[in-house]
Design a protein around this motif. Structure first.
Motif, PDB file in Angstrom:
ATOM      1  N   UNK A  54     -19.841   8.441  -0.776  1.00 39.26           N
ATOM      2  CA  UNK A  54     -18.982   9.590  -0.967  1.00 39.26           C
ATOM      3  C   UNK A  54     -19.357  10.652   0.049  1.00 39.26           C
ATOM      4  N   UNK A  55     -18.361  11.359   0.578  1.00 39.01           N
ATOM      5  CA  UNK A  55     -18.696  12.317   1.621  1.00 39.01           C
ATOM      6  C   UNK A  55     -17.675  13.417   1.777  1.00 39.01           C
ATOM      7  N   UNK A  56     -17.928  14.236   2.783  1.00 35.55           N
ATOM      8  CA  UNK A  56     -17.068  15.365   3.107  1.00 35.55           C
ATOM      9  C   UNK A  56     -16.871  15.420   4.616  1.00 35.55           C
ATOM     10  N   UNK A  57     -15.670  15.825   5.038  1.00 31.65           N
ATOM     11  CA  UNK A  57     -15.331  15.888   6.458  1.00 31.65           C
ATOM     12  C   UNK A  57     -14.670  17.228   6.765  1.00 31.65           C
ATOM     13  N   UNK A  58     -15.043  17.805   7.895  1.00 32.66           N
ATOM     14  CA  UNK A  58     -14.475  19.074   8.354  1.00 32.66           C
ATOM     15  C   UNK A  58     -13.933  18.893   9.771  1.00 32.66           C
ATOM     16  N   UNK A  59     -12.823  19.559  10.072  1.00 29.24           N
ATOM     17  CA  UNK A  59     -12.283  19.520  11.435  1.00 29.24           C
ATOM     18  C   UNK A  59     -11.498  20.793  11.712  1.00 29.24           C
TER      19      UNK A  59
END
Length: 280
Positions: A170-175
């Motif tokens: 499980x993770x998180x992504x930013x852009x």
């Protein structure tokens, strides 16, 4: 270590492309890639691998779901594939590798039986991936996505194609686009199943990168650094840097090529890949 395949950066590059495209309507697409990786890792013998990934992806609004199955050809059984990517496990000799760690970072390469006549072709573990955009890019705030992954333990452990255990993540992504340059990063926590005689730590995979379109807008350049926290005791965690070129074709189709260079003993020395996204 990576989403599937031995190259974390390949997933990061694909994620960067996805982040740069607004999520509108529905789409079903065929995603594929061919990857060559080579390295001696912690061993006295070099391993060469060719991986052919085939998968389908579905997107609707802020939701994206995909699944992929790799076909693997490799020259030794000494590396295995987790949900995160390649691992120098020792394959059927993983108990020997485990005993040979010895708590020393300056150890000699691990010598395993000669594999001059070894060559195996087989199917790796399928991996499913999902992500949902919680917040689109707005003003000074980046786009925020939550991600999830699962690896199904169907591959042959003794041939080096898997670990025989389920893996979850499980993770998180930013852009965010800043002055025409895409800046992106993600962090993913992996729960890895152990081999019978080799305990794997549950690592955090991370990547940071920048991408920018060249004049004309169809060609983009992507630079990525990717790595993991410690996976095996007394071994430097995987880390690599990648340079990629993407090309946007008509009808939403795209291709991307990349070269990755390992920065630690648990990463391939060199990985070359070519991938494609073809809406159906």
């Amino acid at each position: 270590m990576r989403r599937s395949l031995p190259a974390v950066a390949a997933g990061a590059l694909c994620g960067a492309l996805a982040a740069a495209v607004p999520a509108t309507g529905q789409e079903v697409a065929y995603n594929g890639s061919v990857q060559y990786a080579t390295g001696d890792y912690i061993f006295s013998e070099r391993t060469h691998s060719v991986l052919f990934f085939n998968g389908l992806a579905f997107s609707a609004g802020r939701l994206r779901i995909s699944a992929s199955v790799p076909v693997i050809l490799q020259s030794t059984p000494w590396v295995s594939y987790t949900g995160g990517g390649v691992l120098p496990s020792g394959g059927p000799e993983h108990e020997v590798v485990h005993r040979g760690m010895g708590g020393r970072r300056d150890r000699e390469p691990v010598v395993l039986p000669d594999t001059a006549t070894f060559e195996e072709l087989g199917v790796g573990d399928p991996v499913a991936h999902a992500e949902i955009e919680l917040m689109p890019e707005r003003g000074a705030f980046p786009a925020l996505r939550l991600t999830g992954d699962v690896k199904f333990p169907l591959a042959d452990v003794d041939r080096g194609f898997g670990t025989g255990e389920w893996d979850y993540a499980g993770g998180v992504s930013l852009s965010k686009v800043i002055a025409g340059t895409l800046v992106f990063g993600n962090a993913t926590y992996w729960v890895l199943g152990d081999l019978p005689d080799l305990e794997l730590k549950d690592p955090i995979a991370y990547s940071l990168g920048v991408g920018r379109p060249l004049p004309g807008g169809r060609v983009g350049v992507l630079l990525t650094f990717a790595g993991y926290t410690e996976v095996l005791d007394d071994m430097a965690p995987p880390a690599q840097v990648s340079l990629g070129l993407s090309y946007l074709l008509s009808g939403g189709r795209s291709v991307i090529g990349s070269a990755s260079f390992g920065l630690s003993e648990t990463s391939p020395d060199l990985s070359l890949s070519m991938g494609w996204h073809l809406p159906l």
